[in-house]
Write a protein that holds these residues in place. Structure first.
Motif, PDB file in Angstrom:
ATOM      1  N   CYS A  47       0.851  -1.192   0.000  1.00 41.88           N
ATOM      2  CA  CYS A  47       0.000   0.000   0.000  1.00 41.88           C
ATOM      3  C   CYS A  47       0.887   1.243   0.000  1.00 41.88           C
ATOM      4  N   THR A 278      -6.326  -8.889   0.040  1.00 43.50           N
ATOM      5  CA  THR A 278      -6.687  -8.363  -1.269  1.00 43.50           C
ATOM      6  C   THR A 278      -5.449  -8.326  -2.160  1.00 43.50           C
ATOM      7  N   ASN A 279      -5.681  -8.290  -3.470  1.00 40.93           N
ATOM      8  CA  ASN A 279      -4.563  -8.174  -4.398  1.00 40.93           C
ATOM      9  C   ASN A 279      -4.007  -6.758  -4.433  1.00 40.93           C
ATOM     10  N   THR A 280      -4.875  -5.783  -4.243  1.00 38.69           N
ATOM     11  CA  THR A 280      -4.482  -4.385  -4.215  1.00 38.69           C
ATOM     12  C   THR A 280      -5.182  -3.707  -3.042  1.00 38.69           C
ATOM     13  N   PRO A 281      -4.629  -2.612  -2.518  1.00 39.01           N
ATOM     14  CA  PRO A 281      -5.278  -1.910  -1.409  1.00 39.01           C
ATOM     15  C   PRO A 281      -6.687  -1.471  -1.774  1.00 39.01           C
ATOM     16  N   SER A 282      -7.612  -1.596  -0.825  1.00 36.93           N
ATOM     17  CA  SER A 282      -9.002  -1.256  -1.090  1.00 36.93           C
ATOM     18  C   SER A 282      -9.654  -0.754   0.188  1.00 36.93           C
ATOM     19  N   ILE A 283     -10.517   0.259   0.060  1.00 37.46           N
ATOM     20  CA  ILE A 283     -11.252   0.750   1.224  1.00 37.46           C
ATOM     21  C   ILE A 283     -12.518  -0.067   1.454  1.00 37.46           C
ATOM     22  N   ASP A 284     -12.886  -0.900   0.478  1.00 40.47           N
ATOM     23  CA  ASP A 284     -14.115  -1.688   0.582  1.00 40.47           C
ATOM     24  C   ASP A 284     -13.853  -3.150   0.931  1.00 40.47           C
ATOM     25  N   GLU A 285     -12.595  -3.550   1.024  1.00 44.33           N
ATOM     26  CA  GLU A 285     -12.263  -4.933   1.310  1.00 44.33           C
ATOM     27  C   GLU A 285     -11.280  -4.983   2.471  1.00 44.33           C
ATOM     28  N   SER A 287      -8.267  -6.814   4.802  1.00 48.54           N
ATOM     29  CA  SER A 287      -7.077  -7.612   4.509  1.00 48.54           C
ATOM     30  C   SER A 287      -6.391  -7.917   5.829  1.00 48.54           C
ATOM     31  N   TYR A 290      -1.120  -5.442   5.593  1.00 44.55           N
ATOM     32  CA  TYR A 290      -0.670  -4.573   4.510  1.00 44.55           C
ATOM     33  C   TYR A 290       0.814  -4.292   4.687  1.00 44.55           C
TER      34      TYR A 290
END
Length: 342
Positions: A47, A278-285, A287, A290
């Motif tokens: 991230c 997650t594969n990429t940083p997300s505010i909706d998922e 993890s 990070y």
């Protein structure tokens, strides 16, 4: 007259045919590891952040997974639903590595018409990048891949009747690794609403799974005489129904400078980690973790490598590498650690 006489050697040197004390042009020994051995960035997403430290939001799992719908009363309205939130802080500390180049020695090598492999800046740049991978894997293992790192942890035992917090070691043929992992995934999904999609395996755990009867039984019909069935990381990912299986193969010398070497695997070879990420940083998922990474020079480079001259009179120059990361556990509910699995 030839190289067997002093005059012959001098003549060949004068013609440029023979150059003494020159390194071989077609080989050199450097113990760089295969890039696929490194595991840190294969498990949790990186991230990028613009500040060295800041807050991020954590929304209440309990509130988000509750049924907050209510029957509307006649001529009225229901009470607003509140989803609790909190903040956590990441802090990226700057790490540095510097390597020097002796300009006087380099002049001597250049005049000998040394091989192109002797390019000190390129060699040191590659060494710093290699060391960065080792450093990140070590930080990952210290933060995520050890006993006590996660709230949920189990220990492998030889007994076929494990008690609470235990499981049958995968090195025991009476164990069923696939059924065990399925059960763990189901429990995690019941708690968090997310099914684990990552597995990090210590090298000994991976080796045991490759020869485990429960695994071999499921893959043996996929082979032929010419191409016998084999158990790879991809095969295990399919059997365990996860997106990615990463085997922790990277090594490091854990001895101090000057001491006898102590080569060991960076990640615990007898343990494994099950996690959702997650594969990429997300505010909706969510993890489990990070890798917060800060571009400390403000140029977008997460691993800047710089070149600068040393002090006058030293006739040296330096290659410098910088990195600033924070390996942050962001959800204890989305990972489980299993020690002594073999």
């Amino acid at each position: 007259m030839g190289r067997s006489t002093t005059a012959g050697i001098q003549a060949e040197i004068a013609k440029g045919v023979f150059r003494p004390h020159t390194a071989l042009t077609n080989m050199a020994l450097a113990y760089y590891q295969n890039a696929s051995n490194y595991f840190a960035k294969a498990i949790f997403p990186t991230c990028p952040v613009s500040l060295s430290s800041d807050n991020y939001y954590i929304f209440s799992r309990e509130d988000l997974l509750r049924d907050n719908w209510q029957r509307k009363p006649a001529y009225g309205k229901v009470s607003p639903t509140v989803v609790g939130e909190a903040t956590e802080t990441y802090v990226c500390h700057v790490d540095q590595m510097i390597m020097g180049i002796d300009q006087i020695r380099q002049t001597d090598l250049t005049r000998r018409q040394g091989p192109s492999v002797i390019q000190p800046k390129q060699q040191r740049t590659r060494t710093i990048a290699e060391q960065a991978n080792i450093h990140q894997d070590r930080l990952f293992a210290e933060k995520y891949f050890k006993a006590g790192a996660w709230k949920n942890e189990k220990e492998g035992v030889d007994s076929t009747a494990p008690s609470t917090g235990q499981f049958i070691k995968f090195s025991n043929d009476n164990s069923d690794p696939i059924a065990f992992v399925d059960n763990e995934k189901t429990e995690m999904n019941q708690i968090s609403g997310r099914t684990p999609n990552r597995m990090a395996l210590g090298i000994n755990v991976f080796n045991s799974l490759k020869v485990h009867p429960a695994v071999l039984e499921r893959v043996k019909y996929g082979g032929s005489t010419a191409n016998p069935a084999s158990v790879t990381e991809n095969v295990l990912a399919q059997l365990f129904e996860v997106e990615k299986v990463a085997v922790m193969k990277s090594i490091m010398n854990k001895a101090d400078m000057g001491a006898d070497e102590d080569m060991q695997y960076i990640g615990d070879p007898n343990a494994f980690l099950l996690a959702y990420a997650t594969n990429t940083p997300s505010i909706d998922e969510p993890s489990a973790g990070y890798i917060f990474t800060w571009d400390m020079l403000g140029n977008g480079q997460m691993l800047p490598i710089l070149n600068y001259l040393g002090e006058n009179g030293t006739h040296t120059e330096y290659i410098e590498g910088l990195m600033a990361t924070d390996m942050k556990k962001t959800s204890d509910d989305l990972a489980r650690f299993y020690k002594a699995a073999v």
